[in-house]
Design a protein around this motif. Structure first.
Motif, PDB file in Angstrom:
ATOM      1  N   GLU A  67       0.830  -1.141   0.082  1.00  4.61           N
ATOM      2  CA  GLU A  67       0.012  -0.095   0.011  1.00  4.61           C
ATOM      3  C   GLU A  67       0.773   1.376  -0.079  1.00  4.61           C
ATOM      4  O   GLU A  67       0.304   2.324  -0.390  1.00  4.61           O
ATOM      5  CB  GLU A  67      -1.039   0.082   1.174  1.00  4.61           C
TER       6      GLU A  67
ATOM      7  N   SER B 201     -10.054   6.613 -18.734  1.00  3.85           N
ATOM      8  CA  SER B 201      -9.638   5.257 -17.993  1.00  3.85           C
ATOM      9  C   SER B 201      -8.749   5.694 -16.664  1.00  3.85           C
ATOM     10  O   SER B 201      -9.061   5.258 -15.563  1.00  3.85           O
ATOM     11  CB  SER B 201      -9.236   4.181 -18.821  1.00  3.85           C
TER      12      SER B 201
ATOM     13  N   ASP C  97     -10.812   7.789 -13.887  1.00  9.45           N
ATOM     14  CA  ASP C  97     -11.426   6.876 -12.964  1.00  9.45           C
ATOM     15  C   ASP C  97     -10.565   6.395 -12.144  1.00  9.45           C
ATOM     16  O   ASP C  97     -10.881   6.227 -10.772  1.00  9.45           O
ATOM     17  CB  ASP C  97     -12.084   5.576 -13.884  1.00  9.45           C
ATOM     18  N   ASN C  98      -9.252   5.845 -12.586  1.00  9.53           N
ATOM     19  CA  ASN C  98      -8.351   5.564 -11.449  1.00  9.53           C
ATOM     20  C   ASN C  98      -7.970   6.297 -10.566  1.00  9.53           C
ATOM     21  O   ASN C  98      -7.667   6.124  -9.543  1.00  9.53           O
ATOM     22  CB  ASN C  98      -7.020   4.847 -12.245  1.00  9.53           C
TER      23      ASN C  98
ATOM     24  N   VAL D  89      -9.611   9.183  -9.697  1.00  4.71           N
ATOM     25  CA  VAL D  89     -10.502   9.215  -8.591  1.00  4.71           C
ATOM     26  C   VAL D  89     -10.710   8.202  -7.369  1.00  4.71           C
ATOM     27  O   VAL D  89     -10.897   8.628  -6.435  1.00  4.71           O
ATOM     28  CB  VAL D  89     -11.975   9.513  -9.358  1.00  4.71           C
ATOM     29  N   GLY D  90     -10.583   7.027  -7.959  1.00  2.00           N
ATOM     30  CA  GLY D  90     -10.484   5.895  -6.874  1.00  2.00           C
ATOM     31  C   GLY D  90      -9.376   5.944  -5.907  1.00  2.00           C
ATOM     32  O   GLY D  90      -9.515   5.769  -4.778  1.00  2.00           O
ATOM     33  N   HIS D  91      -8.405   6.502  -6.620  1.00  5.41           N
ATOM     34  CA  HIS D  91      -7.019   6.644  -5.839  1.00  5.41           C
ATOM     35  C   HIS D  91      -7.329   7.748  -4.663  1.00  5.41           C
ATOM     36  O   HIS D  91      -6.682   7.583  -3.672  1.00  5.41           O
ATOM     37  CB  HIS D  91      -5.849   6.875  -6.764  1.00  5.41           C
TER      38      HIS D  91
ATOM     39  N   ARG E 180     -10.041   8.615  -3.429  1.00  3.19           N
ATOM     40  CA  ARG E 180     -11.164   8.269  -2.594  1.00  3.19           C
ATOM     41  C   ARG E 180     -10.312   7.398  -1.406  1.00  3.19           C
ATOM     42  O   ARG E 180     -10.508   7.554  -0.016  1.00  3.19           O
ATOM     43  CB  ARG E 180     -12.162   7.584  -3.037  1.00  3.19           C
ATOM     44  N   TRP E 181      -9.331   6.719  -1.932  1.00  3.80           N
ATOM     45  CA  TRP E 181      -8.681   5.530  -0.972  1.00  3.80           C
ATOM     46  C   TRP E 181      -7.785   6.674  -0.022  1.00  3.80           C
ATOM     47  O   TRP E 181      -7.702   6.064   1.136  1.00  3.80           O
ATOM     48  CB  TRP E 181      -7.963   4.751  -1.683  1.00  3.80           C
TER      49      TRP E 181
ATOM     50  N   GLU F 155      -9.749   8.269   2.790  1.00  3.78           N
ATOM     51  CA  GLU F 155      -9.887   7.288   3.837  1.00  3.78           C
ATOM     52  C   GLU F 155      -8.816   6.980   4.784  1.00  3.78           C
ATOM     53  O   GLU F 155      -9.188   6.573   5.978  1.00  3.78           O
ATOM     54  CB  GLU F 155     -10.414   5.655   3.172  1.00  3.78           C
TER      55      GLU F 155
END
Length: 250
Positions: A200, A214, A217-218, A220-222, A224-225, A228
């Motif tokens: 990680e 593409s 999207d990756n 945005v997901g990164h 968000r992680w 957290e």
């Protein structure tokens, strides 16, 4: 070991220009009077003058074998000595020359007091800097300002690394004591690797790729992680300038 070229530590140019030889290594009338008062004979006179002019340029005593031939030749010519005159004195005479030159230039030799000055300067700098070359440069500046002889480069390098280790250990400890067991466990998990050797932590420092749908999207997901994860501001209490410096060097 820190690359000498990355620091301000004075050193000889292997091929000094004619202008540099004339401007830096030509003895003055005061230099001539001083050397004539401490040396007798061609070799001791040449050696004393080479040491003097080298010290004036470097701020430390060079080894005679490290002085470029061009500098020796220029000074020998200025002194009008025979072309076969070499740098040759006994260890005792060399020691006396060193002491006399320091007195003449009003420079204090490297010793306990000089080391204390260098350590204090490096320690102050290490509060906001981290690279040994930067700490070495700060120590050099302070030693020169207080008219101390510079030690060998290896001595400054070892000193800077030792000071950095002490300051960074205190920084790490100040952060560690503020972490809960859960926070420590989570940080440890960042370093756990899978079968492919990925962790990680690798994802944490991953840079975004070229812009595309593409990749967006990756990204945005990164993000968000990352959101957290617990923010470090709650337990990082070191000087902000130190963190900005470390982030630029990362």
């Amino acid at each position: 070991m820190t690359a000498l070229e990355r620091t301000a530590y004075p050193r000889f140019k292997r091929r000094p220009t004619a202008n540099e030889l004339a401007e830096v290594y030509t003895p003055t009338a005061e230099d001539l009077a001083f050397v004539r008062g401490i040396a007798r004979g061609p070799a001791p006179t040449l050696t004393a003058m080479v040491l003097l002019k080298s010290f004036q340029r470097l701020g430390h005593m060079p080894r005679l074998q490290d002085v470029p031939f061009a500098i020796i030749g220029h000074i020998r010519s200025c002194l009008r000595l025979p072309s076969d005159t070499s740098l040759e004195v006994t260890p005792r005479t060399l020691y006396r020359h060193h002491q006399s030159i320091r007195d003449y230039l009003q420079v204090r030799g490297w010793g306990r007091e000089a080391r204390h000055v260098a350590v204090e300067a490096a320690h102050r700098a290490a509060q906001v800097m981290n690279h040994p070359a930067d700490l070495i440069n700060v120590a050099i500046e302070e030693l020169v300002r207080q008219r101390f002889e510079l030690p060998a480069f290896g001595t400054l390098d070892e000193l800077a690394r030792h000071v950095r280790a002490i300051v960074d250990r205190r920084l790490f400890d100040s952060v560690l004591v503020q972490l809960s067991e859960e926070q420590r466990r989570h940080l440890d998990q960042l370093l756990e690797t899978d079968q492919l050797g990925r962790s990680e932590f690798n994802a944490l420092k991953r840079s975004p790729k070229q812009p595309s749908l593409s990749h967006l999207d990756n990204l945005v997901g990164h993000l968000r992680w990352l959101q957290e994860l617990e923010q470090p501001a709650t337990f990082l209490s070191a000087p902000s300038r130190k963190f900005r410096y470390l982030s630029r060097r990362a």
